[in-house]
Write an enzyme that holds these catalytic residues in place. Structure first.
Site, mmCIF file in Angstrom:
data_model
loop_
_atom_site.group_PDB
_atom_site.id
_atom_site.type_symbol
_atom_site.label_atom_id
_atom_site.label_comp_id
_atom_site.label_asym_id
_atom_site.label_seq_id
_atom_site.Cartn_x
_atom_site.Cartn_y
_atom_site.Cartn_z
ATOM 1 N N LYS A 204 0.841 -1.200 0.000
ATOM 2 C CA LYS A 204 0.000 0.000 0.000
ATOM 3 C C LYS A 204 0.880 1.256 0.000
ATOM 4 O O LYS A 204 0.687 2.168 -0.781
ATOM 5 C CB LYS A 204 -0.916 -0.025 1.233
ATOM 6 C CG LYS A 204 -1.838 1.166 1.337
ATOM 7 C CD LYS A 204 -2.824 0.995 2.488
ATOM 8 C CE LYS A 204 -3.591 2.283 2.734
ATOM 9 N NZ LYS A 204 -4.553 2.185 3.820
ATOM 10 N N GLU A 210 10.608 -4.955 4.256
ATOM 11 C CA GLU A 210 10.643 -6.384 3.913
ATOM 12 C C GLU A 210 10.272 -6.578 2.440
ATOM 13 O O GLU A 210 10.921 -7.315 1.700
ATOM 14 C CB GLU A 210 9.645 -7.177 4.769
ATOM 15 C CG GLU A 210 9.927 -7.189 6.271
ATOM 16 C CD GLU A 210 9.280 -6.018 7.010
ATOM 17 O OE1 GLU A 210 9.034 -4.960 6.387
ATOM 18 O OE2 GLU A 210 9.049 -6.158 8.222
ATOM 19 N N GLY A 266 -5.034 -1.923 5.089
ATOM 20 C CA GLY A 266 -4.250 -3.063 4.606
ATOM 21 C C GLY A 266 -4.943 -4.400 4.828
ATOM 22 O O GLY A 266 -5.090 -5.218 3.916
ATOM 23 N N ARG A 267 -5.420 -4.624 6.056
ATOM 24 C CA ARG A 267 -6.006 -5.933 6.378
ATOM 25 C C ARG A 267 -7.413 -6.092 5.806
ATOM 26 O O ARG A 267 -8.034 -7.137 5.963
ATOM 27 C CB ARG A 267 -5.993 -6.157 7.890
ATOM 28 C CG ARG A 267 -6.653 -5.051 8.703
ATOM 29 C CD ARG A 267 -6.267 -5.155 10.173
ATOM 30 N NE ARG A 267 -6.731 -4.012 10.960
ATOM 31 C CZ ARG A 267 -6.098 -2.847 11.051
ATOM 32 N NH1 ARG A 267 -4.996 -2.635 10.363
ATOM 33 N NH2 ARG A 267 -6.567 -1.879 11.823
ATOM 34 N N GLU A 352 -5.141 -6.793 15.061
ATOM 35 C CA GLU A 352 -4.627 -5.492 14.637
ATOM 36 C C GLU A 352 -5.745 -4.452 14.717
ATOM 37 O O GLU A 352 -5.495 -3.269 14.908
ATOM 38 C CB GLU A 352 -4.081 -5.599 13.213
ATOM 39 C CG GLU A 352 -3.099 -4.503 12.856
ATOM 40 C CD GLU A 352 -2.391 -4.762 11.545
ATOM 41 O OE1 GLU A 352 -1.802 -5.843 11.367
ATOM 42 O OE2 GLU A 352 -2.449 -3.887 10.680
ATOM 43 N N HIS A 383 -5.403 -33.240 17.527
ATOM 44 C CA HIS A 383 -4.251 -34.079 17.882
ATOM 45 C C HIS A 383 -3.154 -33.227 18.510
ATOM 46 O O HIS A 383 -2.008 -33.660 18.587
ATOM 47 C CB HIS A 383 -3.737 -34.798 16.633
ATOM 48 C CG HIS A 383 -4.778 -35.681 16.026
ATOM 49 N ND1 HIS A 383 -4.901 -37.016 16.344
ATOM 50 C CD2 HIS A 383 -5.802 -35.400 15.178
ATOM 51 C CE1 HIS A 383 -5.940 -37.522 15.691
ATOM 52 N NE2 HIS A 383 -6.500 -36.563 14.982
ATOM 53 N N LYS A 511 7.804 -0.722 12.270
ATOM 54 C CA LYS A 511 8.463 -0.264 11.044
ATOM 55 C C LYS A 511 9.537 0.784 11.364
ATOM 56 O O LYS A 511 10.640 0.737 10.847
ATOM 57 C CB LYS A 511 7.436 0.302 10.067
ATOM 58 C CG LYS A 511 6.487 -0.768 9.517
ATOM 59 C CD LYS A 511 5.570 -0.223 8.436
ATOM 60 C CE LYS A 511 4.613 -1.296 7.954
ATOM 61 N NZ LYS A 511 3.772 -0.917 6.833
HETATM 62 C C1 G6Q Z 1 -2.607 -3.791 7.783
HETATM 63 C C2 G6Q Z 1 -1.369 -3.277 8.343
HETATM 64 C C3 G6Q Z 1 -0.113 -3.979 7.890
HETATM 65 C C4 G6Q Z 1 0.302 -3.662 6.463
HETATM 66 C C5 G6Q Z 1 1.716 -4.167 6.244
HETATM 67 C C6 G6Q Z 1 2.209 -3.929 4.835
HETATM 68 O O1 G6Q Z 1 -3.704 -3.372 8.053
HETATM 69 O O2 G6Q Z 1 -1.292 -1.919 8.150
HETATM 70 O O3 G6Q Z 1 -0.219 -5.358 8.033
HETATM 71 O O4 G6Q Z 1 -0.573 -4.244 5.555
HETATM 72 O O5 G6Q Z 1 2.562 -3.555 7.156
HETATM 73 O O6 G6Q Z 1 2.127 -2.588 4.502
HETATM 74 P P1 G6Q Z 1 2.260 -2.138 3.016
HETATM 75 O O7 G6Q Z 1 1.138 -2.710 2.230
HETATM 76 O O8 G6Q Z 1 2.232 -0.648 3.027
HETATM 77 O O9 G6Q Z 1 3.567 -2.674 2.509
#
Ligand code: G6Q
Length: 544
Positions: A204, A210, A266-267, A352, A383, A511
């Site tokens: 996003k 990463e 994001g989520r 989150e 199990h 981050k």
């Molecule tokens: C989701 C969070 C988090 C985010 C990641 C990746 O709601 O904000 O999980 O999606 O940190 O972020 P980017 O999409 O910006 O790389």
């Protein structure tokens, strides 16, 4: 507002003392209609919530809590495009991404739907092109493998859906790389051919370390295969992001970028272009079905009375356990194997969103909010971790999830699966008392003298709550409904706890911190800003 000051909350506190420990065995014995009364079905999903420590008084106070907390007003505010995410001053409109109606959805006076549809059409056109082999790699071959590089919300949703809908996959193979540990990307690329591999860089913000590190390594892997010819990048890299500048700065052509908007968290983003790997795997028609299923749940959530509203009921039962009966965690136990990433997805979605300690106005909270969400496919859990659910000391409600039909299933397998799922919820509810254990041991021929010592270990207290969610089938549509159901459950709980379910300052902190320490590890700054423990860990990592 503080929910603990409302009358229903106070009534629930008394009810918890009076009825919270009444054994469900008893509740079933005295009420032949209990299973029927505590059943609701919508969007192809049946919720049996009869195996909960509830009665009509508890339910009516829980339902009253939704009025006291003004759920309907807040629900309309979110769906209506108001700046519901108050700490980031933005709307929360993942529901616009799957809207199937004829109206408009406005953010700051502007209807967002034309743009939503336009981006989706571009994604679909691209997915069709890759799927039918028209999209060629650098040497003219079609794409056989797609690697999505993203993390968190840019990974878990599409990954979970691709796994869940594997029986519907008909396009290129789709892989996901999220961990910056190079083991992840190295193992993924090991068997892939650069000439037929397409990378989707999903971020996003397009600043996530990463993802960018993995994307750079992927780029190098491609360039190594083409003798450094940069023109190959445009055939093998696309980006999904809200940040055009950063995407182009990274070297991905803006024509190869699919956008979304800051009002998609994001989520909550799998419905947007972040769903591109899903579209590539199952095709636009099936992706449309996923959206339709989610939209149907949106409509249900907005229109069904609270007492028959799946997300509202799931949310209220959760509040009952967390705030009144002391539960601190909640298990997600899907029985279908293809749902194996659902617990991880819901862990992010829920924790989150509602892992918050202040109210929307910044006031510190003195009541429990989001529980720990955990789980694994239920049949494997039986199990492993189910031991603790049956005989541990903590109260841990469980969501059992089972699709009755799934593509390509073998009949005798499905039977065993369903039997196991139903047996577990029955056993958690019922338990096994000392008399039953004694009778069992006697029948098995255990010497009478040994029985007293054996009994306590074999007794199951029961009265352990669960919901059972039965899906008519596991299809793109029903999966869409299931995911939206949990999204709205989280929303309702956020409203009751009065937290902002749509920010994630804890994730932002991670981050920031990592980038500071990375500078120390790279020798660009010293470690003096850190505590003694962190300094010594840094020293060890530097091999000193
Ligand atoms: C989701 C969070 C988090 C985010 C990641 C990746 O709601 O904000 O999980 O999606 O940190 O972020 P980017 O999409 O910006 O790389």
């Amino acid at each position: 507002m503080n929910p603990t000051l409302t009358t229903p909350w106070q009534n629930l506190s008394s009810l918890a003392v009076e009825t919270g420990n009444v054994h469900m065995r008893q509740l079933f014995e005295v009420d032949a209609q209990r299973a029927e009364r505590y059943h609701v079905k919508a969007c192809g999903i049946l919720l049996d919530y009869s195996k909960n420590r509830i009665n009509d008084d508890v339910m009516s106070q829980l339902l009253a809590l939704t009025d006291a907390c003004k759920l309907a007003v807040q629900r309309d505010a979110m769906f209506g495009g108001e700046n519901f995410n108050n700490t980031e001053d933005r709307a929360v409109l993942h529901t616009a991404l799957r809207y199937q109606g004829k109206g408009e959805i406005r953010v700051a006076g502007q209807d967002v739907l034309p743009e939503v549809r336009a981006v989706r059409e571009r994604c679909y056109a691209f997915a069709r092109c890759v799927r039918n082999g028209e999209w060629k790699g650098f040497d003219g071959q079609s794409i056989s493998d797609v690697v999505n590089i993203g993390i968190g919300g840019s990974d878990l949703g599409p990954l979970m859906v691709c796994e869940a809908l594997k029986p519907f996959a008909s396009g290129p193979r789709v892989h996901f790389v999220s961990n910056v540990d190079s083991a992840h990307i190295v193992a993924t690329l090991k068997h892939l051919n650069p000439a037929t591999t397409l990378f989707v860089i999903a971020s996003k913000t397009f600043t996530t370390i990463e993802t960018l590190t993995n994307a750079r390594s992927a780029r190098q892997w491609l360039l190594d295969a083409v003798g450094g010819d940069e023109s190959a990048v445009a055939r093998h890299f696309v980006a999904v992001s809200t940040n055009r500048e950063k995407v182009t700065a990274f070297g991905i052509d803006a024509n190869n970028m699919f956008g979304f908007w800051d009002w998609v968290g994001g989520r909550y983003s799998l419905w947007s272009a972040i769903g591109l790997p899903v579209m590539l795997a199952i095709g636009p028609e099936n992706f449309d079905e996923l959206l339709v299923g989610a939209y149907e749940m949106d409509v249900h959530f907005r229109t069904a009375p609270s007492a028959e509203n799946l997300p509202v009921l799931l949310a209220l039962l959760g509040v009952w356990y967390v705030n009144f009966l002391g539960a601190r965690s909640h298990v997600i136990a899907p029985y279908n194997q293809t749902l194996h990433r659902l617990p991880a997805f819901l862990q992010q979605l829920d924790m989150e969103s509602n892992g918050k300690g202040v109210r929307r106005d910044g006031e510190r909270i003195a009541y429990a909010t989001g529980p720990v969400i955990w789980g694994e496919p239920g049949i494997n859990g039986q199990h492993a971790y189910f031991q603790l659910l049956h005989q541990g000391t903590a109260l841990i409600p469980v969501d059992f999830i089972l699709a009755l039909q799934q593509a390509g299933t073998l009949p005798n397998h499905q039977r065993t699966l369903a039997a196991s799922c139903f047996a577990q919820s029955a056993a958690l509810m019922r338990g096994k008392d000392a008399d039953e254990v004694r009778a069992e041991l006697t029948a098995r021929g255990m010497p009478e003298l040994d029985i007293p010592a054996a009994i306590p270990h074999r007794v199951f207290s029961g009265n352990r709550p669960s919901n059972t969610l039965l899906l008519d089938e596991l299809s793109p549509r029903s999966l869409g409904s299931l995911i939206a159901l949990y999204e709205h459950k989280v929303f309702v709980q956020g409203v009751i706890w009065d937290v902002n379910s749509f920010d994630q300052w804890g994730v932002e902190l991670g981050k920031q911190l990592a980038s500071g320490i990375e500078k120390v590890l790279a020798g660009e700054t010293d470690a003096s800003a850190y505590d003694a423990s962190t300094r010594s860990l840094i020293e060890l990592a530097l091999g000193r």
